[in-house]
Design an enzyme around this catalytic site. Sequence first.
Site, PDB file in Angstrom:
ATOM      1  N   GLY A   1      -2.629  -6.504   6.931  1.00 28.83           N
ATOM      2  CA  GLY A   1      -3.045  -5.213   7.488  1.00 28.83           C
ATOM      3  C   GLY A   1      -4.364  -4.807   6.860  1.00 28.83           C
TER       4      GLY A   1
ATOM      5  CE  LYS B   1       7.815  -8.675   8.054  1.00 28.44           C
ATOM      6  NZ  LYS B   1       9.005  -8.055   7.450  1.00 28.44           N
TER       7      LYS B   1
ATOM      8  CD  GLN C   1      -0.920   5.926  19.237  1.00 29.82           C
ATOM      9  OE1 GLN C   1      -0.986   7.149  19.231  1.00 29.82           O
ATOM     10  NE2 GLN C   1      -0.040   5.278  19.972  1.00 29.82           N
TER      11      GLN C   1
ATOM     12  CD  GLU D   1      -5.022  12.909  12.939  1.00 23.11           C
ATOM     13  OE1 GLU D   1      -4.580  12.858  11.781  1.00 23.11           O
ATOM     14  OE2 GLU D   1      -5.126  11.919  13.681  1.00 23.11           O
TER      15      GLU D   1
ATOM     16  CG  HIS E   1       4.046  11.053  13.981  1.00 22.74           C
ATOM     17  ND1 HIS E   1       3.996  11.751  15.160  1.00 22.74           N
ATOM     18  CD2 HIS E   1       2.762  10.847  13.609  1.00 22.74           C
ATOM     19  CE1 HIS E   1       2.737  11.952  15.489  1.00 22.74           C
ATOM     20  NE2 HIS E   1       1.963  11.410  14.559  1.00 22.74           N
TER      21      HIS E   1
ATOM     22  NE  ARG F   1       0.949  13.241  10.787  1.00 25.19           N
ATOM     23  CZ  ARG F   1       0.455  12.034  10.727  1.00 25.19           C
ATOM     24  NH1 ARG F   1       0.980  11.149   9.923  1.00 25.19           N
ATOM     25  NH2 ARG F   1      -0.570  11.691  11.458  1.00 25.19           N
TER      26      ARG F   1
ATOM     27  CG  HIS G   1       4.327   7.931  11.193  1.00 27.05           C
ATOM     28  ND1 HIS G   1       4.043   6.985  12.147  1.00 27.05           N
ATOM     29  CD2 HIS G   1       3.126   8.449  10.811  1.00 27.05           C
ATOM     30  CE1 HIS G   1       2.739   6.930  12.335  1.00 27.05           C
ATOM     31  NE2 HIS G   1       2.157   7.796  11.537  1.00 27.05           N
TER      32      HIS G   1
ATOM     33  CD  GLU H   1       3.229   2.654   5.615  1.00 27.56           C
ATOM     34  OE1 GLU H   1       2.373   2.291   6.445  1.00 27.56           O
ATOM     35  OE2 GLU H   1       4.316   3.175   5.954  1.00 27.56           O
TER      36      GLU H   1
ATOM     37  NE  ARG I   1       0.424   9.376   6.507  1.00 28.46           N
ATOM     38  CZ  ARG I   1      -0.017   8.903   7.679  1.00 28.46           C
ATOM     39  NH1 ARG I   1      -1.056   8.109   7.696  1.00 28.46           N
ATOM     40  NH2 ARG I   1       0.587   9.194   8.808  1.00 28.46           N
TER      41      ARG I   1
HETATM   42  C1  LIG Z   1       2.159   3.754  15.374  1.00 25.50           C
HETATM   43  C2  LIG Z   1       1.392   4.072  14.128  1.00 25.50           C
HETATM   44  C3  LIG Z   1       0.250   4.850  14.186  1.00 25.50           C
HETATM   45  C4  LIG Z   1      -0.462   5.132  13.014  1.00 25.50           C
HETATM   46  N1  LIG Z   1      -1.630   5.850  13.118  1.00 25.50           N
HETATM   47  C5  LIG Z   1      -2.376   6.051  11.997  1.00 25.50           C
HETATM   48  C6  LIG Z   1      -3.644   6.678  12.081  1.00 25.50           C
HETATM   49  O1  LIG Z   1      -4.116   7.045  13.153  1.00 25.50           O
HETATM   50  N2  LIG Z   1      -4.343   6.848  10.922  1.00 25.50           N
HETATM   51  C7  LIG Z   1      -3.869   6.441   9.701  1.00 25.50           C
HETATM   52  O2  LIG Z   1      -4.550   6.617   8.690  1.00 25.50           O
HETATM   53  N3  LIG Z   1      -2.680   5.824   9.609  1.00 25.50           N
HETATM   54  C8  LIG Z   1      -1.930   5.611  10.721  1.00 25.50           C
HETATM   55  N4  LIG Z   1      -0.737   4.977  10.622  1.00 25.50           N
HETATM   56  C9  LIG Z   1      -0.316   4.453   9.303  1.00 25.50           C
HETATM   57  C10 LIG Z   1      -1.144   3.229   8.965  1.00 25.50           C
HETATM   58  O3  LIG Z   1      -1.285   2.446  10.118  1.00 25.50           O
HETATM   59  C11 LIG Z   1      -0.490   2.388   7.883  1.00 25.50           C
HETATM   60  O4  LIG Z   1      -0.119   3.184   6.798  1.00 25.50           O
HETATM   61  C12 LIG Z   1      -1.450   1.319   7.391  1.00 25.50           C
HETATM   62  O5  LIG Z   1      -1.967   0.611   8.477  1.00 25.50           O
HETATM   63  C13 LIG Z   1      -0.737   0.358   6.447  1.00 25.50           C
HETATM   64  O6  LIG Z   1      -1.575  -0.727   6.194  1.00 25.50           O
HETATM   65  P1  LIG Z   1      -1.114  -1.878   5.213  1.00 25.50           P
HETATM   66  O7  LIG Z   1      -2.230  -2.843   5.172  1.00 25.50           O
HETATM   67  O8  LIG Z   1      -0.637  -1.286   3.952  1.00 25.50           O
HETATM   68  O9  LIG Z   1       0.186  -2.497   5.917  1.00 25.50           O
HETATM   69  P2  LIG Z   1       0.376  -3.121   7.365  1.00 25.50           P
HETATM   70  O10 LIG Z   1      -0.754  -2.859   8.245  1.00 25.50           O
HETATM   71  O11 LIG Z   1       1.713  -2.695   7.841  1.00 25.50           O
HETATM   72  O12 LIG Z   1       0.443  -4.697   7.074  1.00 25.50           O
HETATM   73  C14 LIG Z   1       1.538  -5.248   6.405  1.00 25.50           C
HETATM   74  C15 LIG Z   1       1.364  -6.758   6.356  1.00 25.50           C
HETATM   75  O13 LIG Z   1       2.325  -7.299   5.438  1.00 25.50           O
HETATM   76  C16 LIG Z   1       2.936  -8.436   5.998  1.00 25.50           C
HETATM   77  N5  LIG Z   1       4.262  -8.608   5.420  1.00 25.50           N
HETATM   78  C17 LIG Z   1       5.253  -7.702   5.271  1.00 25.50           C
HETATM   79  N6  LIG Z   1       6.343  -8.259   4.705  1.00 25.50           N
HETATM   80  C18 LIG Z   1       6.041  -9.569   4.498  1.00 25.50           C
HETATM   81  C19 LIG Z   1       6.748 -10.681   3.977  1.00 25.50           C
HETATM   82  N7  LIG Z   1       8.018 -10.576   3.561  1.00 25.50           N
HETATM   83  N8  LIG Z   1       6.126 -11.864   3.940  1.00 25.50           N
HETATM   84  C20 LIG Z   1       4.853 -12.019   4.381  1.00 25.50           C
HETATM   85  N9  LIG Z   1       4.143 -10.997   4.889  1.00 25.50           N
HETATM   86  C21 LIG Z   1       4.720  -9.792   4.942  1.00 25.50           C
HETATM   87  C22 LIG Z   1       2.960  -8.152   7.486  1.00 25.50           C
HETATM   88  O14 LIG Z   1       3.096  -9.365   8.203  1.00 25.50           O
HETATM   89  C23 LIG Z   1       1.609  -7.468   7.675  1.00 25.50           C
HETATM   90  O15 LIG Z   1       0.608  -8.447   7.847  1.00 25.50           O
HETATM   91  C24 LIG Z   1      -0.002   4.659  11.768  1.00 25.50           C
HETATM   92  C25 LIG Z   1       1.148   3.882  11.711  1.00 25.50           C
HETATM   93  C26 LIG Z   1       1.842   3.583  12.870  1.00 25.50           C
HETATM   94  C27 LIG Z   1       3.073   2.739  12.780  1.00 25.50           C
END
Ligand SMILES: Cc1cc2nc3c(=O)[nH]c(=O)nc-3n(C[C@H](O)[C@H](O)[C@H](O)COP(=O)(O)OP(=O)(O)OC[C@H]3O[C@@H](n4cnc5c(N)ncnc54)[C@H](O)[C@@H]3O)c2cc1C
Length: 538
Positions: A32, A53, A65, A131, A248, A294, A355, A379, A390
């Site tokens: 991510g 994964k 979004q 927002e 959310h 929120r 959320h 996250e 948040r």
């Molecule tokens: C629908 C939606 C809308 C959102 N809108 C917003 C927004 O507008 N603005 C904002 O700031 N935030 C928003 N958020 C929150 C934000 O998207 C997330 O908090 C953020 O993207 C998290 O990023 P990350 O890189 O920590 O994790 P993620 O993007 O969730 O990536 C996690 C990664 O870890 C990998 N992974 C997990 N477990 C394993 C495992 N066991 N083995 C190998 N790989 C694994 C997954 O495959 C993935 O690649 C939204 C969330 C959602 C669900």
Amino acid sequence: MNTQSEFRRYLANIDTTSTQQLFTDVLVIGGGIAGLRAVIEAGARCNVILVCKDSLQESNTWNAQGGICSVLGPDDTFQSHISDTLNTGCGLNDTEVVELVIRQGPELLRQLLEWGTEFDVVDGHIDVTIEGGHSHARIAHAHGDSTGRIISESLIEKVRQMQSVRIIENFYVIDLITDDENECIGLVGRNSRTGEQIIWAGSTILASGGAGQLYRETTNPKGATSDGIAMAYRAGAILRDMEFMQFHPTTLYVAGASRALITETLRGEGAVLLDCNGNRFMKDYHPDGELAPRDIVSRAILEQMLATNSTHVYLDVRNFDKTHFTKRFPLISELCDSFDIDVSRDLIPVRPSAHYMIGGVKTDIGAASSIKGLYACGEVSASGLHGANRLGSNSLLEGLVFGRITGASAAESAGNLQARLKHPRIKYKIPHSDRSRLDTIDVRNSLRALMWRNVGIIRKAQPLKEAQEIIRFWQRYVMDKVFDSPEGWQCQNMLTVALLMAQAAERRMESRGVHYRSDFPGTDDVNFAKHIELVRDR
Ligand SMILES: Cc1cc2nc3c(=O)[nH]c(=O)nc-3n(C[C@H](O)[C@H](O)[C@H](O)COP(=O)(O)OP(=O)(O)OC[C@H]3O[C@@H](n4cnc5c(N)ncnc54)[C@H](O)[C@@H]3O)c2cc1C
């Protein structure tokens, strides 16, 4: 504090003499925004392996979004963004972290632009919107409501160009491996093509995202099963703020359909909430109405649903110009169309759902966890940015800032650790369980329903205790099994993390931020202006 009596260090058998092994300076778990940004930083200094994964397109980031916030407009200031973040966080933010993240925002967003992220632009400047909880318009968005996907695409493209980086998709990490001094030295996982593999690393970055799938109602995609939090806990990392799950307020509620998020930006731009009798009710709960924080909007919706004996409320966007709406919110437009909801005429049925996981692996300002060699960002981490709640759109920003910090820290310490890596021999054998076979999908569905009922938006001592008893009962016959597929491991991880969340929620006998206790509706600064930390007994 010991939170689980029966405990297994690893979910799978490990035998280094018969398992394929890979080696890298820095290992990044998660593709991510946080993981990708970390890879870019570390990959500029050393060799990196990135595992995720599913495909790189499966993440919370891809689904984001509304946008990413930063101080971009001429009338906005860092101080204003900082105080909005602190006000929302209800006294539990780490002010040093808040300052750091917010001040780095504009530079990192400009960098994204340079790397090809096509933010929406007006008059040559990044277009910003507002927002709930923000006192200025500061949310940058891309292709309307596809911000996460557009940012991901540019980061993925950048990472793919780096010679020093190897990407392994469809690689499920089962556990972090620690040595006798409890330093993290790599991981054991399942590569969908080649089977079980061990990856040894100088330093490891956990960027594995959130835990929304613990709840029956969630905006999160299927991968958000809290694996990273569970594996860090098994490895002995300190977890923090596990009671803080943000709900959310508005997800599409059409029975049988997935709970797609209806972005908060709509309310920022004039959408209003109506109950099933057509009454606009938010002003009865908070002077800011639809733009209240929120947690307040989520609880208000829930209470209004109860008061009107309804399964949902409605979002009214009939005042939007339809052409503008379709252009500005293409994803939501398409979604509504697919359910024959004509937004210029019909109301959108919505209800709250899980959320964003605020709690997770405790990290310091350099993104180090309490385990040497293990870093966490995004996250999965509890960096202290959000406090008890948040501020919308701060999480993508956090991923970006801490991704960069983590990548740099991990690359630096990988050099030091490398000399120490002498391909350790590990044999870990789990005794065979004679207990009956079980249907993990069924356990998982029951767990998600239980969490929604007992550890949801409104909490109370007795249901929280009952949730723990039930989870412990399920754990007795799920945790002793050795599974050979992600489905089983995910179920075990979800049970582990659900129990920790229920325990932390029971211990916080007050209401603060996203954590609301109907038996303790007030905030108790005397006893609870502090974090709740959980760590397993070693
Ligand atoms: C629908 C939606 C809308 C959102 N809108 C917003 C927004 O507008 N603005 C904002 O700031 N935030 C928003 N958020 C929150 C934000 O998207 C997330 O908090 C953020 O993207 C998290 O990023 P990350 O890189 O920590 O994790 P993620 O993007 O969730 O990536 C996690 C990664 O870890 C990998 N992974 C997990 N477990 C394993 C495992 N066991 N083995 C190998 N790989 C694994 C997954 O495959 C993935 O690649 C939204 C969330 C959602 C669900």
